[in-house]
Design a protein around this motif. Sequence first.
Motif, PDB file in Angstrom:
ATOM      1  N   VAL A  71      -1.509  -8.878  -5.674  1.00 13.95           N
ATOM      2  CA  VAL A  71      -0.375  -8.090  -6.155  1.00 13.95           C
ATOM      3  C   VAL A  71       0.738  -8.078  -5.114  1.00 13.95           C
ATOM      4  N   LEU A  72       0.363  -7.922  -3.833  1.00 12.57           N
ATOM      5  CA  LEU A  72       1.397  -7.931  -2.798  1.00 12.57           C
ATOM      6  C   LEU A  72       2.108  -9.274  -2.760  1.00 12.57           C
TER       7      LEU A  72
ATOM      8  N   ASP B 163       2.535 -11.295  -5.286  1.00  9.21           N
ATOM      9  CA  ASP B 163       3.431 -11.353  -6.454  1.00  9.21           C
ATOM     10  C   ASP B 163       4.702 -10.550  -6.197  1.00  9.21           C
ATOM     11  N   PHE B 164       4.536  -9.378  -5.618  1.00  5.55           N
ATOM     12  CA  PHE B 164       5.697  -8.527  -5.333  1.00  5.55           C
ATOM     13  C   PHE B 164       6.656  -9.232  -4.369  1.00  5.55           C
ATOM     14  N   LEU B 165       6.076  -9.955  -3.408  1.00  6.53           N
ATOM     15  CA  LEU B 165       6.936 -10.617  -2.430  1.00  6.53           C
ATOM     16  C   LEU B 165       7.705 -11.765  -3.068  1.00  6.53           C
ATOM     17  N   ARG B 166       7.055 -12.453  -3.976  1.00 10.56           N
ATOM     18  CA  ARG B 166       7.731 -13.570  -4.647  1.00 10.56           C
ATOM     19  C   ARG B 166       8.792 -13.062  -5.609  1.00 10.56           C
ATOM     20  N   LEU B 167       8.475 -11.984  -6.312  1.00  2.98           N
ATOM     21  CA  LEU B 167       9.412 -11.435  -7.294  1.00  2.98           C
ATOM     22  C   LEU B 167       9.660  -9.971  -6.969  1.00  2.98           C
ATOM     23  N   PRO B 168      10.506  -9.712  -6.001  1.00  2.50           N
ATOM     24  CA  PRO B 168      10.625  -8.330  -5.520  1.00  2.50           C
ATOM     25  C   PRO B 168      11.195  -7.356  -6.553  1.00  2.50           C
ATOM     26  N   HIS B 169      12.009  -7.871  -7.508  1.00  2.00           N
ATOM     27  CA  HIS B 169      12.625  -6.919  -8.436  1.00  2.00           C
ATOM     28  C   HIS B 169      12.028  -7.061  -9.815  1.00  2.00           C
ATOM     29  N   GLN B 170      10.855  -6.500  -9.965  1.00  2.00           N
ATOM     30  CA  GLN B 170      10.182  -6.632 -11.247  1.00  2.00           C
ATOM     31  C   GLN B 170      10.572  -5.493 -12.174  1.00  2.00           C
ATOM     32  N   ARG B 171      10.388  -5.752 -13.446  1.00  5.82           N
ATOM     33  CA  ARG B 171      10.686  -4.714 -14.424  1.00  5.82           C
ATOM     34  C   ARG B 171       9.597  -3.645 -14.365  1.00  5.82           C
TER      35      ARG B 171
ATOM     36  N   ALA C 199       0.842  -4.362 -13.090  1.00  4.02           N
ATOM     37  CA  ALA C 199       0.234  -4.807 -11.834  1.00  4.02           C
ATOM     38  C   ALA C 199      -0.593  -3.690 -11.194  1.00  4.02           C
ATOM     39  N   LEU C 200      -0.111  -2.438 -11.309  1.00  4.13           N
ATOM     40  CA  LEU C 200      -0.760  -1.360 -10.564  1.00  4.13           C
ATOM     41  C   LEU C 200      -1.774  -0.560 -11.383  1.00  4.13           C
ATOM     42  N   GLN C 201      -1.632  -0.645 -12.690  1.00  2.00           N
ATOM     43  CA  GLN C 201      -2.460   0.197 -13.549  1.00  2.00           C
ATOM     44  C   GLN C 201      -3.976  -0.007 -13.362  1.00  2.00           C
ATOM     45  N   PRO C 202      -4.454  -1.225 -13.033  1.00  2.00           N
ATOM     46  CA  PRO C 202      -5.908  -1.373 -12.855  1.00  2.00           C
ATOM     47  C   PRO C 202      -6.469  -0.670 -11.617  1.00  2.00           C
ATOM     48  N   PHE C 203      -5.585  -0.237 -10.713  1.00  2.00           N
ATOM     49  CA  PHE C 203      -6.077   0.349  -9.460  1.00  2.00           C
ATOM     50  C   PHE C 203      -6.208   1.863  -9.542  1.00  2.00           C
ATOM     51  N   ARG C 204      -7.103   2.397  -8.714  1.00  2.00           N
ATOM     52  CA  ARG C 204      -7.154   3.841  -8.508  1.00  2.00           C
ATOM     53  C   ARG C 204      -6.034   4.212  -7.538  1.00  2.00           C
TER      54      ARG C 204
ATOM     55  N   LEU D 208      -2.501   3.449  -2.675  1.00  2.00           N
ATOM     56  CA  LEU D 208      -2.000   4.014  -1.419  1.00  2.00           C
ATOM     57  C   LEU D 208      -2.384   3.125  -0.241  1.00  2.00           C
ATOM     58  N   PHE D 209      -3.570   2.548  -0.310  1.00  2.00           N
ATOM     59  CA  PHE D 209      -3.964   1.594   0.730  1.00  2.00           C
ATOM     60  C   PHE D 209      -2.981   0.419   0.741  1.00  2.00           C
ATOM     61  N   MET D 210      -2.662  -0.064  -0.463  1.00  2.00           N
ATOM     62  CA  MET D 210      -1.716  -1.177  -0.583  1.00  2.00           C
ATOM     63  C   MET D 210      -0.367  -0.785   0.019  1.00  2.00           C
ATOM     64  N   MET D 211       0.069   0.419  -0.288  1.00  2.00           N
ATOM     65  CA  MET D 211       1.359   0.906   0.188  1.00  2.00           C
ATOM     66  C   MET D 211       1.366   0.964   1.716  1.00  2.00           C
ATOM     67  N   ALA D 212       0.226   1.382   2.283  1.00  2.00           N
ATOM     68  CA  ALA D 212       0.163   1.527   3.739  1.00  2.00           C
ATOM     69  C   ALA D 212       0.139   0.178   4.439  1.00  2.00           C
ATOM     70  N   THR D 213      -0.335  -0.856   3.747  1.00  2.00           N
ATOM     71  CA  THR D 213      -0.450  -2.136   4.436  1.00  2.00           C
ATOM     72  C   THR D 213       0.805  -2.991   4.305  1.00  2.00           C
ATOM     73  N   THR D 214       1.785  -2.514   3.561  1.00  2.00           N
ATOM     74  CA  THR D 214       3.012  -3.319   3.475  1.00  2.00           C
ATOM     75  C   THR D 214       4.187  -2.585   4.113  1.00  2.00           C
ATOM     76  N   GLN D 215       5.032  -3.348   4.741  1.00  2.00           N
ATOM     77  CA  GLN D 215       6.226  -2.768   5.357  1.00  2.00           C
ATOM     78  C   GLN D 215       7.431  -2.950   4.446  1.00  2.00           C
TER      79      GLN D 215
END
Length: 445
Positions: A325-326, A328-336, A343-348, A353-360
């Motif tokens: 997912v990260l 994909d976000f980097l390749r297409l930063p402005h997604q609808r 992309a995020l719905q399958p996650f708890r 939040l872990f994903m959020m913490a690992t990206t700058q």
Amino acid sequence: WGRRKNITSVLAEQLPRDIIELLRRLGELGEELGYKVYAVGGFIRDLLLRRPNLDIDIVVEGDGITFAKAFAERAGIRARCHKKFNTAVLIFDDNLKVDVATARLEYYQYPAALPVVQFGSLKMDLYRRDFTINTLALALNPDEFGQLIDFFGGQRDIKEKAIRVLHNLSFVEDPTRILRAIRFEQRFGFRVGKQTASLIRHAVKIGLIERLGGQRLFHEIQHILMEEDPVPAIRRMAEFGVLGVICPSVCFDAKAEETLLQIKEVLSWYELSFLDEPLESWWVYFLGLLSRLPHKDLQKVMERLDLAQNMRERIAWTFQRVNQVLGDFLRLPHQRPSAIYRALQPFRPEEILFMMATTQREEVRRAISHYFHRYRHVQPEIRGRDLKEMGIPPGPVYAKILNRILDARLNGEVRSREEEAALARRLAWRELEAGEGKESHVHGS
Ligand code: CTP
């Protein structure tokens, strides 16, 4: 008899009146049955530290089960008894519970034998505990109610902010105490005493942690991660060489610390924004700790901690999907919005939040924030039964239509029930045409 002093004024200052009343009633029943009753352990420690704690543990010099049953009957509540351990739990309506333990009264192994225990049974019970700060007792019987009993210097150590064991074999008896020492130290801003620290180092060196079963070890780590701020405790685990023993490649370098601090920040953001959404924050830290391990070491640690199979699978899945997912976000930063949602719905939430913490990346963090704030609870207004009422024949097509409506809703393409219904009709029509097209194609072939 240990040092005694009366602390009824502390009780009055720190405890709700009904709890004091409950303590008095426990003492009165003890008196009637001829037992001495004491409140002990963490409850008393926290009372002296002025930290709210209503997990009441009592020790009965007598028969704890008889005591608990009699109390439950009188109070009209339930008592859950564990005959094997001579313990019981009194369960009150309002989530309050009182743990009752039995301090055995047998002093002799057999008639005329030398006393096995030279001191009273309360003292013996307290001597078996982990740290001096957990060995304080409060007498509850009416004639001594409110007397603080301190056999092992618990008050001194609270004053000196020291975590100290009672004897040199404490960590040999129970190696989980190594992790408990670190947890209490960090929770209270205390310091492990010098002698106790060298006992911990020695215990780690002679491999006592390795002897711990996976589940117990995991349970203790989980408890550390559940503390309000686990980061200093994790650092301390590394200092004592505990992390290295669990897995040599779980280290606490600058990068690891940075990840954990990011997690802490992200968690406080989330907790402030979504005050009443339950969150297992320890899980985010746990993912953070494991996230930098090479695949093989990750498997080893999960094995070592004896994690349940579904947990192992979920962890591996999370790391793999988060990376995807990260990416994909980097390749297409402005997604609808709908793409962010999908992309995020399958996650708890913990995994996101872990994903959020690992990206700058600011745009990724913004997308995640939008997901939490705006997208995750969006639902179409119309349901399957509305589609039925419109005369659309039920089938797998319903899920397809409802998903498309959700996407449109997320993207702001439809804004009302009427617009949703109109879109549903268009989609159903299109599906029907496509279906017929396929059918004639099949017939034709
Ligand atoms: N205890 C112990 N050794 C252990 C676990 C517990 O000696 N490995 C003793 C402690 O003295 C503690 C009591 O059992 O006071 C109850 O344990 P627990 O509920 O885990 O401790 P609390 O002190 O209440 O800690 P917390 O505030 O985290 O609940």
